[in-house]
Each structure stands twice: as C-alpha cells, then as structure tokens.
Design an enzyme around this catalytic site. Structure first.
Site, PDB file in Angstrom:
ATOM      1  N   ALA A  70      28.054  50.271 -42.967  1.00  0.00           N
ATOM      2  CA  ALA A  70      28.977  49.140 -42.909  1.00  0.00           C
ATOM      3  C   ALA A  70      29.292  48.621 -44.314  1.00  0.00           C
ATOM      4  CB  ALA A  70      28.392  48.034 -42.039  1.00  0.00           C
ATOM      5  N   ARG A  82      19.151  54.550 -23.137  1.00  0.00           N
ATOM      6  CA  ARG A  82      17.834  54.459 -23.771  1.00  0.00           C
ATOM      7  C   ARG A  82      16.895  53.474 -23.082  1.00  0.00           C
ATOM      8  NH1 ARG A  82      19.942  54.734 -30.076  1.00  0.00           N
ATOM      9  NH2 ARG A  82      20.451  56.939 -29.949  1.00  0.00           N
TER      10      ARG A  82
END
Lengths: 262, 637
Positions: free
Chosen positions: B44, B330
C-alpha cells in the site's frame, strides 16, 4: 533428536562504523535442536539484557527467508553453510554439540558497518534507483493478456526476480562485487517484453552506479552463486555482460525492435 | 460523534465512477507545492508513494527498515485476486464483490468492497506492465489458481512468492521516483507520533534509528500504510518487526480504531514446537488446491500417516463442506481444525496439528508439477521441520496471520482526523470479519495505486491548508511526549528483557481471545493485561541509550504499545457478543460450531475512541447496510 546442545558463540561487536571491532565470547547451553539460529541469538541477547549488558545488534524481519534483512556471516560463510538458505532459516540441529560458532557482519566496502552485525546496504537501493525498473506510470497499462510471453521466458525472469537483495553475493565475493545482484534485475526485466524499451539504458546505468558505489569487479569465482540463498545462477552475469557489451557498442538510446528475450 | 462514511450516492456499480468525476482536482502545476508524507513501504505505502509522485506531488516516504523492499508484504505467498474471468468460469466484478462481502461475514461496507472488485482487474494490468513475472501457460497467457471462499479460479500468482514480486514491482516504481527526485526516501525512521495542528493532521515525529535523533516532518497530508497488529499475539506469521505503534500512536491522538477484534487465524501454518519460537510460518492457502486435509478417525491413533488406511481417515473439510471442500474460507477451516484437535483427533507430538496431504496430487500430476507450483513452500517446510512433504504429509495448525481491524476510514480512506489517510492492512475497510485468501495484496494495491491518488487530491483541493512550520507548538509538544516515553523506558532499569512481557501478553491473547472466545475468558484477559503492563513498566530492562542504534529500545517501545492496544482488542471482542467470521464467540453458534451472527444488535462497525491508558475507550457505531448482497447465514456446505 531432543537432546539439548551447547555452543561457544564468538559474536562481532563494533560500537559504530568508526570504531574498532572485536569478538565477544558467549557460552550457550540447553539449546533445543529445533531452535532457529536467530532464536538462539535472541536467547543470547536476553541473557545479556538480564545482566544489564547491551545486546548484540543484528537484523532480521520475516524469519522465513524472503525479506532479505538477515545478514550474518556464520563460520566464514554468508548465511552459514546450508545451501539455498538464509540465516533465519538455519536451525541449530545443523550444528554439532559443543561447536564454536563465529558470527560476523557482511564485510564489503560498499556495505559499511553501522553497529555490531548491522551493515548499511542502501547501495543496493541506489542501484535499483538508477535503472532497475520499467518506466511505467500507474493508469495506462494495456490488458494483462494483451502480450503473450513464452512460458520459458516468464520462468527464467522469475528465477532471476527471486533475488531477495540480502547482499550475500557481495559478502561472499573476494572482490565484493555486486554483479549477481545487478544481473538478476537486468536479466529479470530483460527477459520480458515489458523490459525491452529500456534494456540498454537500464544495464548501462545500473552497472555505472554499481561501479561508482565501490563494488568490485567479477573475476569468475562463483562464490556469489554458492552463497546465494535463492540459488540465483551466474548465467545471469553472462547475460548482463552481453547486454552491457551491446549497449556500450551501439549506444543506449538506439531504437530496438522487440526481437524477443534473450 | 457521528461517523460519516461518505459513501457516494447512486447504484453500487456506478458509485466509484461517478464519484471520481465529482471529486475536485489539483491543478498539475500546483501538485508540486503539496507535500505528502507516506509512512510504510509495503504494497500500500510503496504503491501510494510512487503513484502520488508520478502525479507530481512532493512525496516523502518513510520506513523503519533499512530498505523499502523489506516490508512484510514481501512474504505473501499465494496470490492476488482479480475479476478477469480469463478462465471463463463465470467470474465477474459482481461475483468477486459478492464473495468478498459474504466471505467477510457481512461486516464490511458494500461500497468499498465493490470498488475493490472493480479496481482488481486494473491492478493485474499494471503489475504485468511493470514486469511482474506472473505464472503463465504454454500459450503465453496468464495462469490462475483457486483460493478459499470462491468457486472460480481468479488468483494470479508468481510461484509461492507473489507478494515478493508485487512488492518489488511497487518498490521499483518507488525507487524510480526517488531517482527522479520526486520522492525523498527516509529509511531507518520509525514513526512515533502524528502531529495535529488546528484539527488537521500536519506531520509526524520519527526517530532516526541510527543516530537516535528525533525528527519533525511537516506536510499537507499524511498517509499511514504501516500494516497490521498480529504480533499482539506474540506468535504469528508476521515478521518480528511488525507492530501497532504507528496506528496506535495515531489512535492516541484521536483517530478511531475500528473492529480491533477482527483478527484472522490462518488454517495452514507450521505448528508450534516449543516456547523458544519467535514466529510461526505460513504454508500458503494455495496448497489447499492440491493438498487434502485429514486426521485419523480414532482418537489417539499414533500410527504414521501412510499406515492409516483410507477408510480410517477423516477428511473433515471435504465431508462437512462438499461444495467448497478443502477450499472453505480461512475462518471455517481454522475452526474445524481446532474442533477435531479438541476432540483428540489431532496428530504430531502435541496433538495440535492436522495433516495436509499431497500424495493424491503427486500421484495424479507427478512430483515435478507439484514442485513447479509449490517448490519453495515445500522446501521451506522441509527446512523448518526436517521432514520431506513429498514423502510424508505436512502437519499444519492455525496461527494468527492477518488483522482485518485497523484505523477507521471513510470512503476516501481518510480517518476521522482530517488529513490522516490510512491504507492497506492498517485500515479496517474491506474485509469485514474475515479476509478471503489473495485479497490482502489486492486491497493494498487498490488503495495505493488507484484510490488514494484520487481521494487525496480531492482533500487537498477542497480544504484550506495553511502553511505550518515544525517549530509550531504542536510539533514541539509531540516531540516532547515521544522523548518522555523513550526516557521513561530507559529509566525503568529492571532486569527482564521486554520479550518476556511480549510472550506473556501473547499467551493471554491466544488463550482467551484466539480462535474461540467467551465472556468469562475475555474478562480474565481484561484483568490480566493491565497487570502485565504494570509489571512491564516496573521490571523491564532497556539497556543502552537513546543516542544510537538501540534495538532493545525499539522493541520495548513497540511492546509497550501492544500492552496498551491488547486491552482494546479484548474489549472489542468482549463487547461484540455475536460470532462473525474470525470472531467466534462460543455463546453464539449454530449447527456444528458455525458462527452465528446477531444482525439485530451488531450489524455495525465498532469504532473506538481513546480515553487514556487504563481508561475505558468510548464506542462509536457505524451502521452497515446491505442493499445488494442479501444478509444470510453464511453456508459453504
């Protein structure tokens, strides 16, 4: 396998770049064989802290062999003697009980010591900054599948791109040459069509910057390849030399057809 | 406090496009006059710094590493999602949007997630143009693989090193701008405070980690891209340097912290072996494309795996979730692994592991093909465990991996502090209560390459930002408070290394606020954490001085922040009396241990306001509306 191990550590201590360094000896005992090398150093440091002494400065981050931060010469070999392994992935089961383990920083003119086992490797960033990129701004890219790339070229590019920039190649080289690092980037981008427009310019600028920063020359000893934790091949050096030769002969701004990767 | 998410009006498909036209622009000639600080150089941060510099802004990039290339994005293995539909298997922007909202168990903002799905395709185009060597087919086109929570193959990858290759792409773009003089790079600087002047975020205080000097830097806007806080659990797959310090210090200056209890426990990690461990290692979710997860059907079956016949194996994911099989999300995979281990079916010395078995795939595809796809992961497993996964099944167990919570941001990725923007894992925005695999890289790059370059321009063009210098009292005050905290650490002069307190905190967090949480346990944690913090400030030993490279001081400072932050994480978990995604409250479950949401009471973002260390934080709620994806009980059966 669960027998605890003992070691004599010889750790390089150096206050800063201007001071003389020396080895400090520390005895370690009750080390489980499945402890990692850096965890063993953590324990050595915690012992020092408990005694009110300053711990030895060493760098690491991901501890899974990909960030390239860890940088220790163990018993004379960058990252230790396991092939294809960063020192953070070295485990104590690889050492004999009672062994003496000598730990030193990377030693190269272009990587000055900051403190203890920490060196300044920002020269690598400067080399990338000189040309290790494709000059493409965010926003204007064509569809990702607009250009087909031969799988073998993509694979070779990936082999070269796997470099983690740790500097073990420089530390291993008797000339402290950065040829393996630089060639890995030149070869990665040179194998892809996206890298062609700047191919000559890139190699010339990166090599010039490397020379300027005080790295030595290559004398084909291949210590770099042997030390490289990602097992990057010295073939990339040969490719870089060829690219550099062409670029020097023909000039860097020559318009070049997309004659494929090579 | 009213939390205005600033979600633009219009249909979900057109919001971002329309909004891009509505936003104000900064004249190209004026961009140079605006200085922007970007903290962090992961996916980012590096993508933001490079893109902002390409536009012409005066960018200053900060990292606490020796080089921008070290950020922990580098360790992401499996891949990056994009709604390209290259495999012709029915993918679309809407499907990626839908999968992500559902995968996050309806605790993310629809508008943000849709924008993310729209941008996903551009990211792949841009990365290919940068020379990222994604995996390809023999025909020369890009290959895809599958990840959890999706029934299409939309994951692009570069062997098991996708994060490395994407980060190097962003890093190279950043270093190109450094070479052009458009970015000033500050390495080995740790951000220790943000500076707010007249309500606007106008700068940061950093410590030069080599000289120990505290530096003040002013700017027109600040971007934090400093990653997640998974190390609050001590053991996690995060790098040992990952920390909460930058976001926590911003929080202490007024930025709200959103959903801190939303943490991701990744199902496939190498199990814990002993107390000495400094971190855990992930085995990419992509392995679940070809690996089958199982345990013996009988508790206490100590036979070696190859001696256990097919009929006596419990392929629990395949049996319980026939539609998604081993590729459930997950949170679901982790919870089920814990369940079977709790039932005594776990394997290995500790009984806290399940098998991830490749023998079928090796028979079907051959060892070479498996090596080509996962070679580096198999090698990593071999090095750590001293076992060859080509011959014996891997043993895996869930471990802390990613944090969905983070600083609260609006649609512009700006926090409630004007001028303070937060990107990537450091913000809370897109993944709700559970992140799908291969979506972290997508979000980090979407934020940095394609969102912040627009929204920060809008901020700069629509606000009056008076000139400020670093001798302003707000800078002096911030530097003094950083100095005071540092001096306090050095003055304790106890006899315990900071790491001991970190381990204690981690154990409390994992035992009471890990994969399963309940009211009684969370109360214990709320009681224990302040005690550990108190002991830390009495007994910690920080040797050396503040005047040079002092890693013990750096580490102690980060642990001190974790000791404050951990309490907030637990408070959030305690307050959210529902299960959703990775946040599993045992009191709120349905069927065989599936998370049961309480949409009547908890369909909101929990954004916390700092009220002082040891003081109860104040909760602000941002309600979530679901107009495009129907709120349902998630099912992967």
């Amino acid at each position: 396998m669960n027998q605890k191990l003992s070691f004599l550590l010889r750790l390089w201590r150096q206050k800063d770049g201007n001071s003389q360094g020396k080895f400090q000896e520390i005895r370690m005992k009750d080390i489980p064989p499945d402890m990692s090398f850096l965890e063993m150093l953590d324990e050595a440091n915690n012992d020092l802290i408990r005694k009110g002494e300053e711990p030895v400065a060493f760098e690491s981050d991901c501890r899974e062999g990909i960030c390239g931060t860890c940088s220790l010469v163990v018993n004379g070999l960058p990252h230790g003697s396991d092939p294809g392994t960063t020192v953070c992935q070295l485990f104590m089961r690889r050492f004999n009980d009672g062994a003496t383990i000598t730990v030193e920083p990377w030693r190269a003119k272009a990587f000055p010591v900051i403190k203890d086992l920490v060196t300044d490797r920002s020269a690598f960033d400067q080399i990338i900054s000189a040309g290790g990129f494709v000059s493409v701004n965010t926003g204007g890219a064509p569809d990702a599948n607009a250009t087909a790339i031969r799988k073998c070229d993509a694979d070779t590019a990936m082999d070269a791109a796997a470099c983690i920039g740790c500097g073990a190649c420089v530390a291993a080289c008797p000339n402290a040459s950065a040829m393996l690092f630089v060639s890995a980037k030149v070869s990665h981008l040179g194998h892809l069509p996206q890298g062609q427009p700047e191919r000559e310019r890139r190699v010339v600028r990166m090599v010039q910057k490397m020379d300027e920063l005080g790295f030595g020359n290559c004398s084909n000893r291949y210590e770099c390849e042997a030390a490289c934790p990602k097992e990057i091949s010295v073939e990339h050096i040969a490719r870089m030399n060829r690219d550099y030769g062409f670029a020097s002969l023909l000039g860097t701004e020559r318009e070049r057809g997309n004659s494929g990767a090579g | 406090m009213i939390l205005d998410s600033k979600i633009p009006p219009g249909s979900i498909e057109n919001k971002w496009t329309d909004y891009k036209f509505q936003m104000k622009l900064v004249n190209p000639a004026n961009k140079r006059k605006h200085k922007i600080i970007v903290v962090g150089t992961g996916l980012a941060g590096a993508s933001a710094a490079a893109s902002l510099a390409e536009l012409g802004y005066n960018v200053h990039s900060f990292t606490f590493h020796d080089s921008p290339r070290r950020a922990h994005s580098i360790a992401a293995q499996g891949g990056i999602n994009a709604a390209k539909n290259y495999p012709n298997d029915g993918d679309s922007v809407h499907r990626l949007f839908y999968d992500t909202v559902k995968g996050g168990d309806f605790r993310a903002r629809e508008a943000n997630v849709h924008r993310l799905a729209e941008i996903s395709t551009q990211i792949i185009d841009h990365c290919v143009a940068q020379g990222v060597p994604f995996a390809r087919e023999y025909g020369g086109l890009l290959d895809n693989r599958s990840f959890g929570g999706a029934q299409v193959s939309r994951t692009f990858y570069a062997r098991g090193q996708t994060g490395q290759q994407l980060l190097l792409g962003a890093y190279q773009s950043l270093m190109r701008q450094v070479g052009l003089g458009a970015v000033k790079l500050h390495t080995r600087r740790e951000m220790l405070d943000v500076v707010v002047v007249d309500g606007q975020t106008r700068g940061i205080i950093v410590r030069n980690l080599v000289t120990g000097e505290l530096e003040r830097h002013e700017a027109d806007a600040v971007v934090l891209a400093t990653g997640g806080y998974g190390r609050v659990f001590y053991l996690s797959t995060n790098a040992v340097g990952c920390n909460v310090t930058a976001t926590w210090r911003a929080h202490k200056r007024g930025a709200l912290f959103a959903n801190p209890c939303f943490t991701q426990i990744h199902p496939t990690c190498i199990p814990v072996t002993g107390d000495h461990q400094s971190k855990l290692t992930l085995m990419s979710e992509s392995l679940r494309n070809d690996g089958r997860v199982w345990v013996p059907k009988t508790a206490g079956d100590k036979r070696s795996p190859e001696k256990i016949p097919e009929s006596e194996r419990f392929y629990f994911l395949e049996e319980k979730y026939p539609s998604f099989g081993n590729l459930v999300p997950r949170d679901v995979a982790s919870r089920n692994a814990k369940q079977v281990c709790d039932q005594g079916l776990g394997v290995g010395e500790t009984g806290l592991a399940v098998y991830l078995d490749f023998s079928d795939a090796i028979k079907r595809l051959g060892k070479d093909k498996i090596a080509e796809k996962y070679g580096n992961l198999f090698q990593m497993y071999d090095k750590i465990t001293d076992e060859n996964p080509y011959q014996v099944p891997m043993r895996i167990y869930p471990a802390v991996h990613y944090t969905m919570g983070g600083l609260w941001v609006d649609y512009n990725l700006m926090s409630n502090l004007p001028g303070l923007h937060v990107l990537g894992e450091a913000n809370f925005s897109d993944h709700g209560a559970n992140r799908l695999g291969a979506s972290a890289l997508m979000q980090g790059l979407a934020d940095g390459y394609f969102i912040i370059p627009h929204t920060i321009g809008h901020y700069l063009a629509s606000n009056k930002i008076p000139k400020v210098t670093t001798d302003h009292p707000a800078f002096v005050d911030a530097e003094n408070s950083v100095k005071a905290r540092q001096d306090k650490l050095l003055a304790v002069k106890g006899n315990k290394p900071a790491m001991e307190f970190h381990r204690q905190l981690g154990k409390v967090m994992w035992d009471y606020c890990g994969m399963a949480r309940n009211e009684a346990g969370l109360k214990i944690a709320l009681d224990e954490i302040p005690k550990i913090r108190e002991a830390f400030w009495k007994e910690v030993s920080v040797t050396g001085s503040g005047q040079d490279l002092n890693m013990a001081l750096e580490e102690a400072g980060r642990i001190a922040d974790f000791l404050e932050f951990g309490e907030l994480l637990v408070l959030d978990a305690y307050t959210r009396r529902e299960s959703c995604g990775g946040h599993f409250r045992e009191e709120s479950q349905v069927g065989e241990g599936e998370a049961l949401r309480d949409d009547n009471n908890f369909c909101h973002v929990a954004a916390w306001e700092f009220k002082g260390v040891g003081q109860k934080s104040e909760l602000h709620k941002e309600p979530l509306a679901f107009d495009n994806v129907h709120l349902t009980q998630r099912s992967y059966k």
